[in-house]
Design a protein around this motif. Structure first.
Motif, PDB file in Angstrom:
ATOM      1  N   SER A 181       0.834  -1.204   0.000  1.00  0.00           N
ATOM      2  CA  SER A 181       0.000   0.000   0.000  1.00  0.00           C
ATOM      3  C   SER A 181       0.865   1.249   0.000  1.00  0.00           C
ATOM      4  N   GLN A 182       0.329   2.318  -0.565  1.00  0.00           N
ATOM      5  CA  GLN A 182       0.969   3.614  -0.373  1.00  0.00           C
ATOM      6  C   GLN A 182       0.702   4.068   1.050  1.00  0.00           C
ATOM      7  N   GLU A 183       1.567   4.947   1.541  1.00  0.00           N
ATOM      8  CA  GLU A 183       1.343   5.463   2.887  1.00  0.00           C
ATOM      9  C   GLU A 183       0.174   6.435   2.893  1.00  0.00           C
ATOM     10  N   VAL A 191      -2.542   4.061   5.320  1.00  0.00           N
ATOM     11  CA  VAL A 191      -2.046   3.280   6.446  1.00  0.00           C
ATOM     12  C   VAL A 191      -3.092   3.237   7.561  1.00  0.00           C
ATOM     13  N   GLN A 225       4.575  -0.802   3.002  1.00  0.00           N
ATOM     14  CA  GLN A 225       4.096   0.547   2.687  1.00  0.00           C
ATOM     15  C   GLN A 225       5.227   1.378   2.097  1.00  0.00           C
ATOM     16  N   LYS A 233       3.910   2.900  12.471  1.00  0.00           N
ATOM     17  CA  LYS A 233       3.811   1.924  11.367  1.00  0.00           C
ATOM     18  C   LYS A 233       4.767   0.753  11.618  1.00  0.00           C
ATOM     19  N   TRP A 236       4.515  -2.641   9.774  1.00  0.00           N
ATOM     20  CA  TRP A 236       4.754  -2.646   8.325  1.00  0.00           C
ATOM     21  C   TRP A 236       6.241  -2.796   8.022  1.00  0.00           C
TER      22      TRP A 236
END
Length: 321
Positions: A181-183, A191, A225, A233, A236
């Motif tokens: 995923s993008q942040e 996120v 991410q 995060k 991740w």
């Protein structure tokens, strides 16, 4: 005499350490304060690899089968003409050569295989097509034999609550092993949306070396991410930390495939699809497309144009955090 031998051994180690290629990773800030490392796009890291000289040699005893296999075709094209420009990303004016695409996609493939993934494992990407990270991921999946499902991130712009439901359904019905995923982007914090669906991401710390575990999605093994910091995060992995470049002396990519006896073929599934309802929420797994199908039907625009040696430009904003 023992002291002389020890000194000689230390000298050899230092010589090897100095001569070994070093990959500089952006440093993150634990304080959360802004810096150019945190605000630089992920393409900054992916696009600033130094000149690699001659393309990396293949150590296979048998030549790679290239017909209909995008990852192997890319390696062959790189052997022919590594320095030709193949794609320009409008965001930050990033120009990619064939060598750069091959280098980073193989590095990501090695990183995913080294983590323990194997051919046939499933990846859900929550990245838009305009991201260079998505293009690299597509080639990496072809090289590693992974099946890539794509979840439309634009739904989160219009309806964040529906996007949470869509993510939950996508992870469930695909039995995904990986989420990418993008942040954040388009005024959406992806996120945080993912944390609402997978709360274990807020609890676990991948820096402890403990495997990721969530009873909600028992097949899910790793979440990746595109950001450059770990603040809030810790469950991740950062995208750029999954990049594991090989070297001229050790074909770690082929070694990873050989360990599991994997041979990538044109008929192996590469692109999975999701059937969605009128709201854009996945309801079932759709048709799968093989390596050959993706090429013949031009299912991934940037991926296919690179393999067709057709220079093109990609518009839109990329990773900004």
């Amino acid at each position: 005499m023992l002291r002389s031998l020890a000194c000689a051994a230390l000298k050899r180690r230092l010589t090897l350490a100095v001569s070994a290629p070093q990959l500089q990773l952006p440093r993150s800030s634990s304080s959360g304060s802004s810096s150019h490392h945190l605000t630089a796009p992920a393409t900054r890291f992916l696009s600033t690899v130094p000149s690699l000289g001659s393309p990396k040699k293949s150590f296979n005893t048998q030549p790679l089968e290239t017909k209909g296999i995008g990852g192997n075709m890319l390696a062959a094209l790189n052997d022919e003409n590594p320095h030709v420009n193949v794609v320009r990303y409008e965001h930050k004016d990033r120009l990619w050569t064939m060598n750069r695409v091959q280098y980073w996609s193989e590095a990501l493939a090695i990183g995913l295989l080294d983590y323990g993934l194997k051919a046939g494992d499933r990846v859900v990407s929550w990245l838009p097509e305009r991201f260079s990270e998505q293009m690299v991921l597509q080639f990496a999946c072809s090289k590693a034999g992974l099946i890539l499902y794509e979840l439309d991130p634009s739904l989160a712009i219009k309806d964040p609550e529906a996007a949470k439901v869509a993510l939950r359904k996508a992870l469930t019905i695909t039995k995904a092993n990986v989420l990418v995923s993008q942040e954040a982007g388009d005024d959406v914090n992806y996120v945080r949306l993912a944390h609402a669906v997978i709360p274990e991401l807020e609890i676990q710390d991948m820096g402890n070396g403990i495997p990721f575990l969530t009873p909600r999605f028992p097949h899910l093994r790793i979440c990746i991410q595109t950001g450059f910091d770990d603040e809030e995060k810790h469950g991740w992995f950062r995208y750029h930390h999954m990049l594991t470049p090989g070297s001229d002396d050790w074909d770690s990519y082929q070694e990873q495939l050989d360990e599991t006896g994997t041979v990538i073929t044109a008929d192996m599934p590469l692109k999975g699809t999701l059937e969605v309802d009128a709201q854009g929420i996945p309801t079932a797994v759709g048709k799968s497309f093989s390596n050959k199908d993706v090429l013949e039907q031009n299912l991934w625009p940037t991926y296919c144009k690179i393999l067709q040696k057709e220079f093109h430009e990609v518009e839109g904003v990329g990773v900004v955090f």
